[in-house]
Each structure stands twice: as structure tokens, then as C-alpha cells.
Design an enzyme around this catalytic site. Sequence first.
Site, PDB file in Angstrom:
ATOM      1  N   HIS A   1     -12.806  35.907   3.784  1.00  0.00           N
ATOM      2  CA  HIS A   1     -13.786  35.467   4.775  1.00  0.00           C
ATOM      3  C   HIS A   1     -13.200  34.529   5.826  1.00  0.00           C
ATOM      4  O   HIS A   1     -13.762  34.385   6.910  1.00  0.00           O
ATOM      5  CB  HIS A   1     -14.992  34.810   4.097  1.00  0.00           C
TER       6      HIS A   1
ATOM      7  N   GLU B   1     -10.691  19.876   1.923  1.00  0.00           N
ATOM      8  CA  GLU B   1     -12.096  19.875   1.559  1.00  0.00           C
ATOM      9  C   GLU B   1     -12.531  18.477   1.132  1.00  0.00           C
ATOM     10  O   GLU B   1     -11.739  17.722   0.562  1.00  0.00           O
ATOM     11  CB  GLU B   1     -12.361  20.859   0.408  1.00  0.00           C
TER      12      GLU B   1
ATOM     13  N   ARG C   1     -26.349  43.503 -13.790  1.00  0.00           N
ATOM     14  CA  ARG C   1     -26.753  43.652 -15.191  1.00  0.00           C
ATOM     15  C   ARG C   1     -28.162  43.115 -15.449  1.00  0.00           C
ATOM     16  O   ARG C   1     -28.852  43.558 -16.363  1.00  0.00           O
ATOM     17  CB  ARG C   1     -25.769  42.896 -16.092  1.00  0.00           C
TER      18      ARG C   1
ATOM     19  N   LYS D   1     -11.754  38.668  -2.878  1.00  0.00           N
ATOM     20  CA  LYS D   1     -10.642  37.996  -3.533  1.00  0.00           C
ATOM     21  C   LYS D   1     -11.182  37.236  -4.750  1.00  0.00           C
ATOM     22  O   LYS D   1     -12.381  36.933  -4.781  1.00  0.00           O
ATOM     23  CB  LYS D   1      -9.928  37.062  -2.547  1.00  0.00           C
TER      24      LYS D   1
ATOM     25  N   HIS E   1      -5.835  32.604   1.829  1.00  0.00           N
ATOM     26  CA  HIS E   1      -6.176  32.026   3.127  1.00  0.00           C
ATOM     27  C   HIS E   1      -4.959  31.548   3.911  1.00  0.00           C
ATOM     28  O   HIS E   1      -4.772  31.902   5.084  1.00  0.00           O
ATOM     29  CB  HIS E   1      -7.133  30.842   2.950  1.00  0.00           C
TER      30      HIS E   1
ATOM     31  N   LYS F   1     -13.723  33.959  10.838  1.00  0.00           N
ATOM     32  CA  LYS F   1     -14.078  32.784  11.635  1.00  0.00           C
ATOM     33  C   LYS F   1     -13.550  32.938  13.056  1.00  0.00           C
ATOM     34  O   LYS F   1     -12.433  33.402  13.281  1.00  0.00           O
ATOM     35  CB  LYS F   1     -13.520  31.522  10.977  1.00  0.00           C
TER      36      LYS F   1
END
Length: 476
Positions: free
Chosen positions: A198, A236, A59, A168, A260, A202
Site C-alpha cells: 500500500h 512511527e 470462515r 504482504k 516498503h 501514496k
Amino acid sequence: MAGDSGRSGSVYGSVAEPCTVVLFGASGDLAKRKVIPAMYDLAIHDGLGPRYAIVGFARTPMSEDAFRSALGEAAKSISEVGPIDPKQWDAFAANLHYCPGDYSNPEAYAHLAKRLVELESAKNIGGNRLFYLSTPPEVYPDIVDQLGRAGLSHPPSPKSWVRIIIEKPFGRDLASAKTLNQIVLNVFDEKQVYRIDHYLGKDTVQNLLVLRFGNGIFEPLWNRNYVDHVQITASETLGVERRGGFYETAGALRDMIQSHVLQLTSLVAVEPPASFDATAVRNEKLKVLQSIRPFDLEMVAQAVVRGQYSPGKLDGKPVPGYREEPNVNPASKTETFVAGKFRRAPHIVFREKDVEPNRLILNIQPDEGISVSFGAKRPGTEMSIGNVTMEFCYRESFGDVSRSAYATLLNDCVRGDATLFDRGDSVEAAWSLVDPILDVWSATRSANVPQYPSGSWGPRESDLLLERDGRHWYNP
């Protein structure tokens, strides 16, 4: 920079055919941080095709030069593929183009169609087109509908192809996933649709199949008779930070488990496919998801734990709790932690307190590698057993190969290999497992969400989840 058509391959495999990539949401964060750096990486390693064009669609009004400059500055500071070589970037940037427009405006797509014909003719690309939806999910239906109305969902010639990558989250529950599938499949054939996760790009994730089916020392033991239990941990060190607004509408169950973690679950438990083509592998992965018993109210209470991080410390420094993050409700009950199990572990006949279990550990990131631990006799006259470990590190064995998961999956897509992409029925099967948990949590809004300090491994309730079966989490 790009290889000529006479080359037989690249570090990503066989050289892809010439193509045009249309990147919707090209001015957004995901495009700048992940997608464009991955395309640059592909281009300099001959993985994007001998001739290509990348058309950004968004946009935001800007000139083509401004678009190239903005991506160049972003790539220098946040690229996952290492330092950007100025000459290689300039050669890559010459193939970047920009087409501003509103996602629901038919005229913008008519202009896009005209621009694609011009570029394909000028660069002798041949009509192969990849549409990449790197936008907020709420505009997916508009983009798909307008691509269909503009006639862009079909190849312009019998020898060319058209594919679409959809990021996703693919829906936010089973009903919305089914609706989105219907919208997409009214315009595209299933074989054209690449739903991207993604994680599956890996190396260590892909190596699951090689480890199991390419090594005789593992496959005969890879079953419930010899495997006590499997743990899949996605942890994480960062909080939600700028993603507070998104996380308030999603939560860890939708963000991590539905995609995942269930993807990894299906790869760990998949039966040997008849062949290693996309259809056979994805059929077997679907069977895994369909074989998991759906949760009911009692199972959610006994086998699923949620939690939310509170203020704590990381590396000795204070860090905020989830409710203190920007754009988060101070009374939020959104989960940032989920632990669950799918069945009771079988009884193990021989178990001594001083004998550690054998462990096969696959590290997906950041230190990709595999380790195997087993018992060995300690030196001395007594029969005393100690735990030892053999380790394999990707970096030490194969060098520091800078290849992002996005680059791997993009290369798969332009080569037409859908093995590592989700199929519509698989997405719906995953939501079928997650939906009952969401329903129970929604019906118990007044229930407290266990808190755990930032920097810890989660609430005490998650430890009890395994301790009831005489097991414990492996927290490296």
C-alpha cells in the site's frame, strides 16, 4: 452513486469495467479498516466500475444483512475517507454479499462459483473477477489451490478477465517466497497476479517518478555525482500494540525493510524506463535490487543496526517498552528498529562546516509534500550563508483530497495497470538482500539488541552508522 458506462473518467482516472470483487478474509481487521472503506471510496467516485458486486468470503458464519451491518458500523468509526454519507453507504451496501466457508473446503468454492454466476447474470457484470486475499499468509496456498481446483482462476469468457491481489508479507524469507510464487504461478499467470504494497499507492511515492522524469531541474542532477546520499526514513509514533504476536514472528526487517523500504529504494534509484508501462518500470526497479551488493557477515556488522524500543515518553506521557506489550516475550530480542546503508558515501571535495547541504525532502505521510532547502546569503555586509527552504504541500495546492492508498491501487488493479504492484522476481530479489541479514542475526541469538527509549529516534549505534562517514540522520 456509480457512474454510467458513458462517462469518460473519474477522480481515479479512466472508469473501470464492470467486475465482481471476492474479498477473502472479509470479516477480518484489514478488510474492515482498509479494504472495504477503499472500495466505498472508489464506488462513490466512479472508480470501481459502472456495475459491480463485492462478495465477502470468510470462515465466520453470518447472514448477508449481518455482514453489511458489521461493515457499516466499522466504516463509520475507522474509515480513512472521511465521514460516511448514509445514503451513499446504503447504495454501496446493496452491492455487498457474503459467502461463508472454510478456506480449504472444495464445497465452499463450488458454492462461491455458483454465487458468482448468479450475481454476474443479475447485475450484467460480464465475468470480470478480482480475488483479494486479505487473510493471514498461512492460508494463501489453500485459497490459491482451491480457486484453481474450482476452475475460478480462468476467465469465464474470452472477453473477461480474472486477477488476484495478494497482501504482504509475500513469504517470510527467500525460500518461502519462492515456494509461494510457485504455488501461485501453478494456478495463475504472472500477468494476473497483483502483489500489493500500500505504500506505493501514496501520492508522494508515485510523484517520485514525476518529480524525477517530468522536471528538467532534477533529472540531470539525480545521480551519484551530485547526490551525496539518500535517506529513507519510516518512523512511527505508535508501538506494536495489538500486533505483538505478529511482530514476534516478523520483526522490523521483514515487516518494513523487505517491502516498503526496498520498494522506495528502487523508485529513488531507478533508471529512466523506456516507457511508462508496467513491464518497463518494473524491469528497471528489478535492476536496482539486483545491483545492490548482497550482505555478508562483515557487512552486516558494519552497515546494519537493529534496536528495540524500551519504556520512554511520548508527548510528555510515559509509554511502555516493546517487551511490556501484549503477546510479547519478556526476554524478546525481536527488532523494532533497523538502520542500514548499502555503500560508502563518496568523498565530497568542497564541504565547509557552516554550510548546510542542499536537501530534497519528500514527506510521504502524514503531511504529504516536498521541500527543497538551499543556501542563501544572509542580510548584511559579510558573506554569511543561511539555509532556506521552499515547501510544497499537497493539501494546500490541490485541496484535501480524501484518497487512500488502497483505493488507488484497487483502481489500478481493476483497470489492469500493474505498474505499482510487485512482480515475483522483484519479491525474490528483495528477499535475497534481506536473507543474509536474517541469517547473521539468527546465528548470533545471544547478542544483545540495543535498546532505545520509546519516543526517540533510535539507538546511538544508528547515529554512529552515519557519523563514521561524516554524515548524520535528518530527523524532522
